[in-house]
Design an enzyme around this catalytic site. Structure first.
Site, PDB file in Angstrom:
ATOM      1  CG  ASP A   1      11.420 -11.126  -0.865  1.00  0.00           C
ATOM      2  OD1 ASP A   1      10.627 -12.091  -0.958  1.00  0.00           O
ATOM      3  OD2 ASP A   1      11.275 -10.054  -1.475  1.00  0.00           O
TER       4      ASP A   1
ATOM      5  CG  ASN B   1       1.659 -16.162   8.507  1.00  0.00           C
ATOM      6  OD1 ASN B   1       0.432 -16.107   8.600  1.00  0.00           O
ATOM      7  ND2 ASN B   1       2.422 -15.096   8.672  1.00  0.00           N
TER       8      ASN B   1
ATOM      9  CE  LYS C   1      -5.479  -0.890  -8.266  1.00  0.00           C
ATOM     10  NZ  LYS C   1      -6.176   0.315  -7.854  1.00  0.00           N
TER      11      LYS C   1
ATOM     12  CE1 TYR D   1      -4.393 -13.052   0.428  1.00  0.00           C
ATOM     13  CE2 TYR D   1      -6.737 -13.585   0.416  1.00  0.00           C
ATOM     14  CZ  TYR D   1      -5.528 -13.471   1.093  1.00  0.00           C
ATOM     15  OH  TYR D   1      -5.470 -13.786   2.429  1.00  0.00           O
TER      16      TYR D   1
ATOM     17  CE  LYS E   1      -3.309 -16.372   1.216  1.00  0.00           C
ATOM     18  NZ  LYS E   1      -2.231 -16.785   2.130  1.00  0.00           N
TER      19      LYS E   1
HETATM   20  P1  NAD Z   1       0.069  -9.153   7.655  1.00  0.00           P
HETATM   21  O1  NAD Z   1       0.184  -8.294   6.459  1.00  0.00           O
HETATM   22  O2  NAD Z   1      -0.192  -8.515   8.971  1.00  0.00           O
HETATM   23  O3  NAD Z   1       1.369 -10.084   7.789  1.00  0.00           O
HETATM   24  C1  NAD Z   1       1.959 -10.721   6.689  1.00  0.00           C
HETATM   25  C2  NAD Z   1       3.453 -10.795   6.931  1.00  0.00           C
HETATM   26  O4  NAD Z   1       4.069 -11.441   5.812  1.00  0.00           O
HETATM   27  C3  NAD Z   1       4.074  -9.397   7.066  1.00  0.00           C
HETATM   28  O5  NAD Z   1       4.864  -9.348   8.223  1.00  0.00           O
HETATM   29  C4  NAD Z   1       4.866  -9.256   5.796  1.00  0.00           C
HETATM   30  O6  NAD Z   1       6.006  -8.414   5.921  1.00  0.00           O
HETATM   31  C5  NAD Z   1       5.259 -10.710   5.523  1.00  0.00           C
HETATM   32  N1  NAD Z   1       5.680 -10.876   4.132  1.00  0.00           N
HETATM   33  C6  NAD Z   1       5.054 -10.394   3.025  1.00  0.00           C
HETATM   34  N2  NAD Z   1       5.776 -10.690   1.930  1.00  0.00           N
HETATM   35  C7  NAD Z   1       6.870 -11.365   2.343  1.00  0.00           C
HETATM   36  C8  NAD Z   1       7.987 -11.910   1.664  1.00  0.00           C
HETATM   37  N3  NAD Z   1       8.121 -11.814   0.338  1.00  0.00           N
HETATM   38  N4  NAD Z   1       8.945 -12.543   2.393  1.00  0.00           N
HETATM   39  C9  NAD Z   1       8.819 -12.641   3.737  1.00  0.00           C
HETATM   40  N5  NAD Z   1       7.784 -12.123   4.434  1.00  0.00           N
HETATM   41  C10 NAD Z   1       6.816 -11.487   3.741  1.00  0.00           C
HETATM   42  O7  NAD Z   1      -1.058 -10.224   7.307  1.00  0.00           O
HETATM   43  P2  NAD Z   1      -1.914 -11.185   8.256  1.00  0.00           P
HETATM   44  O8  NAD Z   1      -3.292 -10.660   8.287  1.00  0.00           O
HETATM   45  O9  NAD Z   1      -1.209 -11.483   9.546  1.00  0.00           O
HETATM   46  O10 NAD Z   1      -1.930 -12.486   7.326  1.00  0.00           O
HETATM   47  C11 NAD Z   1      -1.062 -13.595   7.501  1.00  0.00           C
HETATM   48  C12 NAD Z   1      -1.486 -14.687   6.529  1.00  0.00           C
HETATM   49  O11 NAD Z   1      -2.858 -15.024   6.754  1.00  0.00           O
HETATM   50  C13 NAD Z   1      -1.390 -14.263   5.062  1.00  0.00           C
HETATM   51  O12 NAD Z   1      -0.966 -15.366   4.284  1.00  0.00           O
HETATM   52  C14 NAD Z   1      -2.816 -13.908   4.712  1.00  0.00           C
HETATM   53  O13 NAD Z   1      -3.076 -14.023   3.340  1.00  0.00           O
HETATM   54  C15 NAD Z   1      -3.578 -14.925   5.538  1.00  0.00           C
HETATM   55  N6  NAD Z   1      -4.970 -14.556   5.809  1.00  0.00           N
HETATM   56  C16 NAD Z   1      -5.271 -13.484   6.595  1.00  0.00           C
HETATM   57  C17 NAD Z   1      -6.609 -13.186   6.847  1.00  0.00           C
HETATM   58  C18 NAD Z   1      -7.023 -12.030   7.726  1.00  0.00           C
HETATM   59  O14 NAD Z   1      -8.229 -11.865   7.939  1.00  0.00           O
HETATM   60  N7  NAD Z   1      -6.107 -11.260   8.287  1.00  0.00           N
HETATM   61  C19 NAD Z   1      -7.624 -13.945   6.274  1.00  0.00           C
HETATM   62  C20 NAD Z   1      -7.276 -15.018   5.466  1.00  0.00           C
HETATM   63  C21 NAD Z   1      -5.943 -15.333   5.258  1.00  0.00           C
END
Ligand code: NAD
Length: 447
Positions: free
Chosen positions: A260, A286, A293, A351, A355
């Site tokens: 974690d 990442n 909320k 969030y 970010k």
């Molecule tokens: P996702 O939920 O599919 O993947 C996120 C991963 O991070 C998961 O595997 C989760 O288990 C891991 N994670 C969460 N908390 C953790 C912790 N404490 N320690 C270790 N690992 C942890 O999300 P995603 O859509 O692939 O997003 C990846 C990144 O991109 C994130 O930072 C998200 O905020 C950002 N993002 C995504 C989008 C989108 O449209 N999907 C848009 C903007 C930004």
């Protein structure tokens, strides 16, 4: 494109109905594949042939399979205009004339790249306003050509850094930047050393990369693309994701670490692990979560959890890797921000704050002289709507609007974010410093 509305839109009757309503179906984006020529073949270059940037562009093109075409008469794949010599708004007419004569010849999935200078480094007010005007030009061009899957960007090159433009130009011309448009990229770190010759197929060979949240979605794509480019990847994810993490890492010959990132001992575990194997070169923060909320309904736990994972944990890990010396000279730190961190979003105060904090991190660290001297770059990507488990959880109608409100009228794929990160990590990008690149198909609302 996974749901029923997508299938309907893409069916022949669906396209006919949308056409009758004057709504265009999204263009098909051409993405990078190793076995296909996915860099433009027919390129037109305009500007002042005696400028240092123009000559640097020419020399990059010489090393690519691109051939010059006269786009006033023939179809072409890319229009490149060097505006670095422009000193006042009147001279911007040159840019108008260049694009006016050629823009109709740009084919589908075409590329527009404009080169300029950082306006705050200009010697006169007129030069500064003219150079800043190029941002409005390139962003508007992006909106005009997006319907055909084409993109437009501006690259500002600090004086003396002309020989560092190769990675940016190659990336922006290639299919690797399919979902990126309307961006301004800075080639700015004047302390950067030139990387010398590079294997453009495997630019990360011999490099070690850390990717957090690597088991699925964007993180898995980042790990896969960095590995494709030659890096040895250590992927981190939490215990409930262990089997997905292992299978992703096994598929790319990488290493898994179940941890974690908010745990007290994780930064030290990582730095000891990397110190024992020659350090780490690429750090990609990442891992991220949402707990949406409105502020009035948000618990303090929800607020803190999102800030801890998305912002504080990443900072603690980088601090420790830097303090222990485990992060190698010439390395890259890449944060994952979000469009919502730029524009804000209802129900996402936690969030969006986290970010936006990632952007603050990039800004602050960019000014760190010691880091610059060591050739360590700090950049971030700010994804828009990317098709992952995170966005699949968004309510249906919000999801439909979310994925379509951009110049390319569709959601992006995890690989689009990953390609942007691989560009920042490229050793030829050592002067590419302090950028927050939106990977959002040029979102039409927000900042
Ligand atoms: P996702 O939920 O599919 O993947 C996120 C991963 O991070 C998961 O595997 C989760 O288990 C891991 N994670 C969460 N908390 C953790 C912790 N404490 N320690 C270790 N690992 C942890 O999300 P995603 O859509 O692939 O997003 C990846 C990144 O991109 C994130 O930072 C998200 O905020 C950002 N993002 C995504 C989008 C989108 O449209 N999907 C848009 C903007 C930004």
């Amino acid at each position: 494109m996974s749901d029923r509305l997508e299938s309907l839109i893409n069916s022949a009757p669906g396209k006919a109905i949308l056409g009758a309503l004057g709504v265009n179906p999204p263009p098909e984006l051409r993405r990078y594949t190793a076995d296909q020529a996915t860099t433009p073949v027919l390129v037109d270059l305009g500007g002042n042939a005696s400028s240092a940037v123009f000559q640097a562009v020419q020399s990059v093109l010489t090393g690519m399979p691109a051939s010059h075409t006269d786009a006033t008469t023939q179809r072409c794949d890319a229009l490149i205009f060097d505006a670095s010599h422009i000193q006042n708004p009147t001279q911007l007419d040159e840019a108008y004339r260049y694009f006016h004569a050629r823009i109709r010849q740009l084919g589908a999935n075409g590329r527009i790249v404009i080169f300029g200078r950082p306006h705050m480094a200009c010697q006169t007010l007129s030069a500064a306003t003219a150079q800043r005007a190029l941002e409005g030009l390139s962003r508007s061009l992006g909106k005009e050509v997006g319907r055909k899957g084409s993109t437009a960007q501006l690259v500002t090159v600090a004086e003396g850094m002309e020989s560092h433009i190769a990675s940016s130009l190659r990336f922006l011309l290639s299919a690797k930047s399919a979902y990126i448009s309307g961006q301004v990229l800075k080639v700015a770190n004047t302390a950067a050393e030139h990387p010398g010759s590079l294997d453009w197929q495997r630019p990360l060979a011999g490099k070690t990369a850390l990717v957090t949240g690597a088991s699925r979605g964007i993180g898995a794509a980042i790990a896969t693309v960095l590995s494709r480019d030659g890096a040895q990847v250590l992927g981190v994810d939490v215990a409930p994701m262990e089997s997905e993490l292992r299978s992703t890492m096994e598929s790319i010959g990488g290493t898994s670490l179940v941890a974690d990132i908010t745990a007290e001992d994780t930064p030290q575990r990582l730095s000891e692990l990397f110190a024992a194997q020659g350090g780490v070169d690429i750090v990609v923060h990442n891992a991220g979560v949402t707990r949406d909320k409105t502020l009035a309904n948000m618990t303090e736990d929800q607020w803190q959890m999102v800030l801890n994972i998305n912002l504080t944990a990443a900072q603690r890990i980088t601090d420790e890797l830097l303090a222990s010396g485990a992060l190698n000279d010439g390395g890259s730190i890449v944060g994952v921000s979000s469009m919502n961190g730029i524009a804000g979003q209802r129900g996402q105060t936690n969030y969006a704050a986290s970010k936006a904090g990632v952007i603050g991190y990039v800004d602050y660290m960019t000014a760190d002289d010691a880091l610059r001297q060591r050739g360590i770059t700090v950049n971030a990507v700010a994804p828009g709507f990317i098709e992952t488990a995170m966005t699949a959880a968004i309510p249906f109608m919000t999801r439909q609007f979310g994925r379509r409100l951009n110049s390319l009228s569709q959601g992006g794929l995890p690989v689009d974010v990953a390609e942007a990160i691989a560009y920042f990590a490229n050793p030829a990008s050592r002067a590419v410093q302090g950028n927050v690149m939106r990977v959002c198909g040029q979102a039409l609302i927000g900042a």
